[in-house]
Design a protein around this motif. Sequence first.
Motif, PDB file in Angstrom:
ATOM      1  N   GLN A   1      44.105 -84.607   8.063  1.00  9.28           N
ATOM      2  CA  GLN A   1      43.373 -85.871   8.100  1.00  9.28           C
ATOM      3  C   GLN A   1      41.944 -85.701   8.609  1.00  9.28           C
ATOM      4  O   GLN A   1      41.012 -86.321   8.086  1.00  9.28           O
ATOM      5  CB  GLN A   1      44.126 -86.865   8.994  1.00  9.28           C
ATOM      6  CG  GLN A   1      43.665 -88.311   8.898  1.00  9.28           C
ATOM      7  CD  GLN A   1      44.612 -89.246   9.617  1.00  9.28           C
ATOM      8  OE1 GLN A   1      45.368 -88.841  10.489  1.00  9.28           O
ATOM      9  NE2 GLN A   1      44.592 -90.516   9.245  1.00  9.28           N
TER      10      GLN A   1
ATOM     11  N   GLY B   1      41.348 -85.417   4.178  1.00  9.29           N
ATOM     12  CA  GLY B   1      40.980 -86.677   4.812  1.00  9.29           C
ATOM     13  C   GLY B   1      42.133 -87.632   4.991  1.00  9.29           C
ATOM     14  O   GLY B   1      41.942 -88.755   5.460  1.00  9.29           O
ATOM     15  N   ASN B   2      43.350 -87.205   4.633  1.00  8.44           N
ATOM     16  CA  ASN B   2      44.517 -88.050   4.853  1.00  8.44           C
ATOM     17  C   ASN B   2      45.727 -87.168   5.099  1.00  8.44           C
ATOM     18  O   ASN B   2      45.743 -85.990   4.739  1.00  8.44           O
ATOM     19  CB  ASN B   2      44.752 -88.998   3.683  1.00  8.44           C
ATOM     20  CG  ASN B   2      44.991 -88.264   2.376  1.00  8.44           C
ATOM     21  OD1 ASN B   2      46.094 -87.813   2.097  1.00  8.44           O
ATOM     22  ND2 ASN B   2      43.938 -88.137   1.558  1.00  8.44           N
TER      23      ASN B   2
ATOM     24  N   PHE C   1      43.948-100.255   4.415  1.00 12.25           N
ATOM     25  CA  PHE C   1      44.414 -98.955   4.906  1.00 12.25           C
ATOM     26  C   PHE C   1      45.936 -98.973   5.017  1.00 12.25           C
ATOM     27  O   PHE C   1      46.481 -99.303   6.070  1.00 12.25           O
ATOM     28  CB  PHE C   1      43.807 -98.641   6.277  1.00 12.25           C
ATOM     29  CG  PHE C   1      42.319 -98.522   6.300  1.00 12.25           C
ATOM     30  CD1 PHE C   1      41.703 -97.316   5.997  1.00 12.25           C
ATOM     31  CD2 PHE C   1      41.525 -99.610   6.633  1.00 12.25           C
ATOM     32  CE1 PHE C   1      40.316 -97.200   6.029  1.00 12.25           C
ATOM     33  CE2 PHE C   1      40.147 -99.506   6.658  1.00 12.25           C
ATOM     34  CZ  PHE C   1      39.536 -98.299   6.344  1.00 12.25           C
TER      35      PHE C   1
ATOM     36  N   ASN D   1      37.975 -93.099   3.128  1.00  9.55           N
ATOM     37  CA  ASN D   1      39.136 -93.073   4.022  1.00  9.55           C
ATOM     38  C   ASN D   1      40.125 -94.117   3.533  1.00  9.55           C
ATOM     39  O   ASN D   1      39.805 -95.302   3.491  1.00  9.55           O
ATOM     40  CB  ASN D   1      38.722 -93.360   5.466  1.00  9.55           C
ATOM     41  CG  ASN D   1      39.872 -93.181   6.446  1.00  9.55           C
ATOM     42  OD1 ASN D   1      40.997 -92.867   6.060  1.00  9.55           O
ATOM     43  ND2 ASN D   1      39.589 -93.395   7.722  1.00  9.55           N
ATOM     44  N   TYR D   2      41.314 -93.698   3.150  1.00 10.61           N
ATOM     45  CA  TYR D   2      42.305 -94.644   2.629  1.00 10.61           C
ATOM     46  C   TYR D   2      43.666 -94.410   3.260  1.00 10.61           C
ATOM     47  O   TYR D   2      44.698 -94.715   2.675  1.00 10.61           O
ATOM     48  CB  TYR D   2      42.395 -94.549   1.102  1.00 10.61           C
ATOM     49  CG  TYR D   2      42.314 -93.146   0.533  1.00 10.61           C
ATOM     50  CD1 TYR D   2      43.450 -92.382   0.281  1.00 10.61           C
ATOM     51  CD2 TYR D   2      41.062 -92.570   0.245  1.00 10.61           C
ATOM     52  CE1 TYR D   2      43.361 -91.104  -0.238  1.00 10.61           C
ATOM     53  CE2 TYR D   2      40.966 -91.286  -0.279  1.00 10.61           C
ATOM     54  CZ  TYR D   2      42.115 -90.560  -0.516  1.00 10.61           C
ATOM     55  OH  TYR D   2      42.031 -89.288  -1.026  1.00 10.61           O
ATOM     56  N   ASP D   3      43.662 -93.910   4.498  1.00 17.95           N
ATOM     57  CA  ASP D   3      44.912 -93.612   5.199  1.00 17.95           C
ATOM     58  C   ASP D   3      44.939 -94.322   6.551  1.00 17.95           C
ATOM     59  O   ASP D   3      44.108 -94.053   7.426  1.00 17.95           O
ATOM     60  CB  ASP D   3      45.042 -92.098   5.403  1.00 17.95           C
ATOM     61  CG  ASP D   3      46.399 -91.694   5.961  1.00 17.95           C
ATOM     62  OD1 ASP D   3      47.257 -92.573   6.135  1.00 17.95           O
ATOM     63  OD2 ASP D   3      46.598 -90.483   6.191  1.00 17.95           O
TER      64      ASP D   3
ATOM     65  N   ILE E   1      40.477 -90.645  14.818  1.00 19.38           N
ATOM     66  CA  ILE E   1      41.014 -91.265  13.603  1.00 19.38           C
ATOM     67  C   ILE E   1      40.648 -92.746  13.543  1.00 19.38           C
ATOM     68  O   ILE E   1      40.286 -93.271  12.478  1.00 19.38           O
ATOM     69  CB  ILE E   1      42.541 -91.060  13.549  1.00 19.38           C
ATOM     70  CG1 ILE E   1      42.863 -89.566  13.422  1.00 19.38           C
ATOM     71  CG2 ILE E   1      43.150 -91.829  12.381  1.00 19.38           C
ATOM     72  CD1 ILE E   1      44.321 -89.220  13.634  1.00 19.38           C
TER      73      ILE E   1
ATOM     74  N   ASN F   1      37.132 -93.151  12.482  1.00 24.26           N
ATOM     75  CA  ASN F   1      36.965 -92.964  11.039  1.00 24.26           C
ATOM     76  C   ASN F   1      37.313 -94.229  10.254  1.00 24.26           C
ATOM     77  O   ASN F   1      36.686 -94.522   9.232  1.00 24.26           O
ATOM     78  CB  ASN F   1      37.821 -91.792  10.565  1.00 24.26           C
ATOM     79  CG  ASN F   1      37.252 -90.446  10.980  1.00 24.26           C
ATOM     80  OD1 ASN F   1      36.100 -90.351  11.405  1.00 24.26           O
ATOM     81  ND2 ASN F   1      38.061 -89.396  10.879  1.00 24.26           N
ATOM     82  N   LEU F   2      38.322 -94.978  10.717  1.00 27.64           N
ATOM     83  CA  LEU F   2      38.631 -96.259  10.073  1.00 27.64           C
ATOM     84  C   LEU F   2      37.438 -97.202  10.146  1.00 27.64           C
ATOM     85  O   LEU F   2      37.038 -97.813   9.149  1.00 27.64           O
ATOM     86  CB  LEU F   2      39.832 -96.925  10.755  1.00 27.64           C
ATOM     87  CG  LEU F   2      41.233 -96.366  10.572  1.00 27.64           C
ATOM     88  CD1 LEU F   2      42.238 -97.295  11.242  1.00 27.64           C
ATOM     89  CD2 LEU F   2      41.587 -96.214   9.105  1.00 27.64           C
TER      90      LEU F   2
ATOM     91  N   GLU G   1      34.521 -96.265   7.886  1.00 23.03           N
ATOM     92  CA  GLU G   1      34.729 -96.584   6.480  1.00 23.03           C
ATOM     93  C   GLU G   1      34.496 -98.069   6.209  1.00 23.03           C
ATOM     94  O   GLU G   1      33.901 -98.441   5.193  1.00 23.03           O
ATOM     95  CB  GLU G   1      36.144 -96.184   6.047  1.00 23.03           C
ATOM     96  CG  GLU G   1      36.462 -96.442   4.588  1.00 23.03           C
ATOM     97  CD  GLU G   1      35.653 -95.571   3.622  1.00 23.03           C
ATOM     98  OE1 GLU G   1      35.868 -95.678   2.401  1.00 23.03           O
ATOM     99  OE2 GLU G   1      34.796 -94.779   4.087  1.00 23.03           O
TER     100      GLU G   1
END
Length: 648
Positions: free
Chosen positions: A144, A149-150, A192, A225-227, A243, A246-247, A250
């Motif tokens: 991740q 990235g995930n 997400f 970022n899609y996780d 983490i 990062n959310l 995005e």
Amino acid sequence: MRPRKLLEAFAAILEHSSYHLALETYARLGAKCSRCATSCQLFETPGEPRDIPCNRSGLRFRIYRRYCTRAGVLSARLLGSGFVLTEEYIDEMAEAFYRCTACRRCKLTCPMGVDHGLVTHLSRWLLAEVGVVPKALVVAVREQLQGVGNTSAIPVPALKDTCEFLEEEFRDNFGVDVKFPIDVEGAEHVFFPAVSDYLLEPDTLMGNAAVMHVTRGSWTIGTGNYDGINYGLFYSDRMMERIVNNLVKEVRRLKGKKILVGECGHATRSAWFARTFCGPDAPPVVNFLQYSHAQLEAGKIPLKKTRIKERVTYHDPCNLARAGKITEQPREILAAICENYVEMVPNRTENYCCGGGGGTVSIDEIRQFRTRKMGRRKADQIRETGATFVVAPCANCKKQLKEVCEDNGLENVQVVGLHDLLLKVIDLGGGGSAPAGDDGASPVGLVPAAPGRDAASSRVTGYGGGLVRSTVEWLVPYRKLRHRVTLGVTSLLFHVAIICVPIFLAGHIELWARATGLSWPAIPNRLADVLTVLALLTAPALCLQRVLASDTRALSRFQDYALPLVVALPFLSGFLLMHPTANPLSFETTLLVHVLSASFVLVLIPITKLVHMALMPGTQLISELAWHWPPDGGSKVAAALGKEKELI
């Protein structure tokens, strides 16, 4: 050497986080009464003393008392002996804290208000700083933060292909053009989900998209970022902070307004820390259950006339329900779309963990432990409902419960997401064939869920589930009395007696009035006598119950037996002073014993667990503060340990 490194990490974490006050309080409060054992599903199954939550937390408190308090350090220097942290002790901690799922159910029954889940959370972080962490968690976080990235290593082209495939499914099965928007700037919600949904849960994603379609919701999926998964929550605040950041990055890149988390408990809980890690201007967090509930309540989701006929039950993910934040919304949705909905018992904040919480579900090597010992109680709950569908709005819970059903003879049970069922009954207006339902649709008003123990607190905000509410419920322990009723009632009567008599006895109030001029209403002497006798009876009764309960007896030390009897001594001498005909001693001797014993108790208060008399009312606030770290706390810990550029 691991012991030295662990102590260095401990010092850095205490300096740059909010854990210090909680540890100081918990280390002083620990009663080791084992009431927490009555609510621990792990202890219920094998019944091993090492699985009693307060015993496990004691491993951490022992290190704190020895190395992080003045008394511990001074005692070691003067006596030159005592506890020493060793490699073997670290191994014992690793085993203990990864047997626990950190579900925090035990906090509900702890009379001292100790959050053993918080202690497990912190202890895992410390273990991680010396390299003790399950490989599965490290690999996922590495992918991740340093890989694709995930956590599932899904590249952007594969993401787009999956979304296009799901759009085709809508056209083929429902006859409607439903989009999965990608990289749309200015959308209200940036979505997400648990990234594993793109591989394993297409119906959940299609249900999400269907809701956004009929409500004309403004949303997008970001390719940066899609996780929503955040395994840092399970073993390292440093990783969790990165983490979460990062959310937020995005959302800001896409100029979005809110973080919309899919059906995932730990992803939601970790996202709730956005304002802790990123400051007060971080975007607000919405779980998809909350969004769908609000839209259905507003009459914006048209449903088909035919509801789901199979029996349905609901599993409360610990990360959503334990704090009381998301409990009623999913139930009200299910009541609107299901003909035969039944509850598991217990439920809501008192639910049993799926058995794979705390990231243990990702460790396939311990599947038998997860599904047999940890999951057996949940399997029994599911079996008792007779349900065909178990709704589990959490990616980790779904995986665990599917394995629990497979390993416990529940092959006919289907574990699904809530939006999987919504997809069956939502009317998209396309006229295509659908998995369930018939023609004709109408907006639906929600019916409140069947009253539960937490119905009144179902929509509280904030991670703590309502600080005032939780404090009041804890100080008025009617729930805790259901667990080990005899011990609970005995303890409650003992505490009522030892608090009321010293404060409200007429003679004591007179002494206060002479010394300070302050006075207050007194209780009648006859009532004072009753309470005094109650204290004298319940003190030895508490000691006796420690002896009779094997789990409590295994944890008890000398002071656990001595303190109730020492506290009772001023009450005995005071009673004899008030009733001279029953006193075999002289008045002067009895008065001396009374004054000295009462003074001795006052001296003991700050240096023994009797300090809980002062600290207990604030434990809920202290626990809540511990979950809110200073911004960049993880980064500061990394800097203090020289790990800023260290690879995961």
